[in-house]
Design an enzyme around this catalytic site. Structure first.
Site, short mmCIF file in Angstrom:
data_model
loop_
_atom_site.label_atom_id
_atom_site.label_comp_id
_atom_site.label_asym_id
_atom_site.label_seq_id
_atom_site.Cartn_x
_atom_site.Cartn_y
_atom_site.Cartn_z
N GLY A 1 -7.85 -41.96 3.88
CA GLY A 1 -8.35 -40.74 3.26
C GLY A 1 -7.35 -40.19 2.27
O GLY A 1 -6.15 -40.46 2.37
N GLN B 1 -3.00 -34.13 -3.14
CA GLN B 1 -1.94 -35.10 -2.84
C GLN B 1 -1.48 -35.84 -4.09
O GLN B 1 -0.39 -36.38 -4.13
CB GLN B 1 -2.41 -36.12 -1.79
CG GLN B 1 -2.49 -35.56 -0.39
CD GLN B 1 -2.99 -36.61 0.58
OE1 GLN B 1 -4.18 -36.90 0.65
NE2 GLN B 1 -2.06 -37.21 1.34
N CYS C 1 0.54 -39.62 7.12
CA CYS C 1 0.08 -39.03 5.87
C CYS C 1 0.81 -39.66 4.69
O CYS C 1 2.02 -39.85 4.76
CB CYS C 1 0.33 -37.53 5.90
SG CYS C 1 -0.20 -36.67 4.43
N LEU C 2 0.06 -39.98 3.66
CA LEU C 2 0.65 -40.55 2.44
C LEU C 2 1.70 -39.61 1.86
O LEU C 2 2.65 -40.05 1.21
CB LEU C 2 -0.47 -40.78 1.41
CG LEU C 2 -0.25 -41.84 0.36
CD1 LEU C 2 -0.15 -43.22 0.98
CD2 LEU C 2 -1.37 -41.82 -0.67
N HIS D 1 -8.16 -33.52 8.38
CA HIS D 1 -6.82 -33.68 7.81
C HIS D 1 -6.88 -33.47 6.28
O HIS D 1 -6.04 -32.77 5.71
CB HIS D 1 -6.30 -35.09 8.14
CG HIS D 1 -4.96 -35.44 7.56
ND1 HIS D 1 -3.83 -35.64 8.32
CD2 HIS D 1 -4.58 -35.66 6.27
CE1 HIS D 1 -2.82 -35.96 7.54
NE2 HIS D 1 -3.24 -35.99 6.28
N GLU D 2 -7.92 -34.03 5.64
CA GLU D 2 -8.05 -33.91 4.18
C GLU D 2 -8.41 -32.47 3.77
O GLU D 2 -7.88 -31.96 2.79
CB GLU D 2 -9.10 -34.88 3.64
CG GLU D 2 -8.84 -36.36 3.93
CD GLU D 2 -7.43 -36.83 3.62
OE1 GLU D 2 -6.75 -36.23 2.77
OE2 GLU D 2 -6.99 -37.79 4.28
N HIS E 1 -5.45 -30.39 3.52
CA HIS E 1 -4.70 -30.55 2.26
C HIS E 1 -5.22 -29.56 1.20
O HIS E 1 -4.44 -29.03 0.41
CB HIS E 1 -4.84 -31.97 1.72
CG HIS E 1 -3.87 -32.95 2.32
ND1 HIS E 1 -2.51 -32.79 2.24
CD2 HIS E 1 -4.08 -34.12 2.99
CE1 HIS E 1 -1.92 -33.82 2.86
NE2 HIS E 1 -2.84 -34.63 3.32
#
Lengths: 175, 168
Positions: B47, B52, B99-100, B141-142, B145
């Site tokens: 995702g 991000q 997480c990225l 989670h997204e 962000h």
């Protein structure tokens, strides 16, 4: 950038970490990686420190020599190469073994791992009276057949009369 | 081609609250496609949210099709959501999240187990999605962000954050 491995240990008491890290701080040395743990009643420290200011390391060593005598610690400092850890993508497994304590548990498991050219990343042991447990995190080559290790661990289970479990550490996905 | 930068903790821009998507023009479509391609190209990425990559707009993409996570219950394939809002939630699930934007570190986070989300698709058409398990976790989670929240802000236990190769 220079890197040093610092080891320090001594009878446990409050202030050991402060005394060691104070010298590092005064010389602007950064703690990059570390393991600090109390084993029985000895406090042990292993640190990789980073020197970005190209300082005179002999001066640091002199300070640690003074501390060693004053604080009754054993301290050693050695320059190391900083390398990236190879094969970051290799599979990782946890081996957990537990049972009645006896001499040779670590030797026999690590002998098996060494024979298979398997690298140990971390190893923790616990002992409570006669009960012994060990947790070993290993890194194996991408092409390694974990089934073959399983078979050999099975033999070890019988020889050492231990419970030995192995499980893959799945890399968490990113989001 | 749109310029982008993958923002990494502790970059303060990750804490910004993103703006709603109001127009569904070519630029918005290009951004969505960019998100999808970065998600696809990043190994083990399930995702991605626009902030991000330094676009503070409320667009997220999710795809758990190739995930090995054990808590996968539902897999809707590629999901594109603009202005997503959780309209129904129930149950609790704890998952170890990565997480990225927080590379290498992981931690356990508590999320709703089943959610219903209302959102706009790539062309601006409204739809709702009911999902559960890992896919629901990734969507939450997204959405975090978009509100400037990282999983680090939601750890079940503050001492539960470590690198993959280090034992607890």
């Amino acid at each position: 950038m220079r890197y040093y491995l610092l080891t320090a240990f001594g009878k446990d008491r409050p202030g050991i970490v402060k005394e060691v890290s104070e010298i590092l701080y005064n010389f602007n040395l950064n703690i990059d990686d570390s393991s600090m743990i109390r084993l029985n009643n000895e406090f042990t420290m292993m640190l990789i420190v980073e020197d970005s200011k190209n300082i005179d390391i002999e001066k640091v060593k002199k300070e640690f020599n003074i501390l060693e005598k004053k604080s009754n610690l054993n301290i050693a400092l050695k320059e190391v190469e900083k390398e990236d850890i190879p094969n970051e993508d290799n599979p990782i497994y946890d081996i957990v073994a537990y049972g009645k304590d006896k001499v040779g548990i670590i030797y026999n498991i690590s002998k098996l791992l060494a024979k298979n050219n398997i690298n140990i990343i971390n190893l923790f042991t616990n002992k409570e009276k006669d009960f012994y447990s060990v947790l070993i995190r290993i890194e194996v080559d991408k092409n390694f057949k974990i089934q073959s290790l399983n078979k050999e661990l099975e033999r070890l289970r019988n020889d050492l009369d231990l419970k030995i479990l192995i499980s893959e550490v799945i890399k968490e996905e990113e989001m | 081609m749109l310029q982008y930068e993958i923002l990494k903790f502790p970059d303060k821009r990750l804490n910004l609250v993103s703006k709603e998507v109001l127009t569904f023009d070519d630029k918005q479509k290009e951004l969505t496609e960019l998100l999808i391609s970065i998600m696809k190209e990043s190994k083990g990425c399930v995702g991605l949210a626009a902030p991000q990559i330094n676009y503070q707009v409320r667009t997220i993409v999710v795809n758990v099709s190739f995930s090995k996570n054990k808590t996968i219950i539902k897999n809707s394939g590629l999901i594109v959501m603009n202005n997503p809002v959780i309209i129904k939630k129930e149950g609790i699930i704890v998952t170890r999240e990565g997480c990225l934007s927080v590379p290498e570190f992981t931690g356990n986070v508590r999320r709703y187990e089943r959610i219903t989300v209302s959102a706009l698709d790539i062309s601006g058409k409204e739809f709702t999605l009911e999902t559960e398990g890992f896919e629901a976790v990734v969507i939450q989670h997204e959405i975090d962000h978009l509100d400037g929240i990282l999983f680090l802000d939601r750890l079940v236990s503050p001492n539960d954050i470590f690198k993959r190769k280090v034992l607890p």
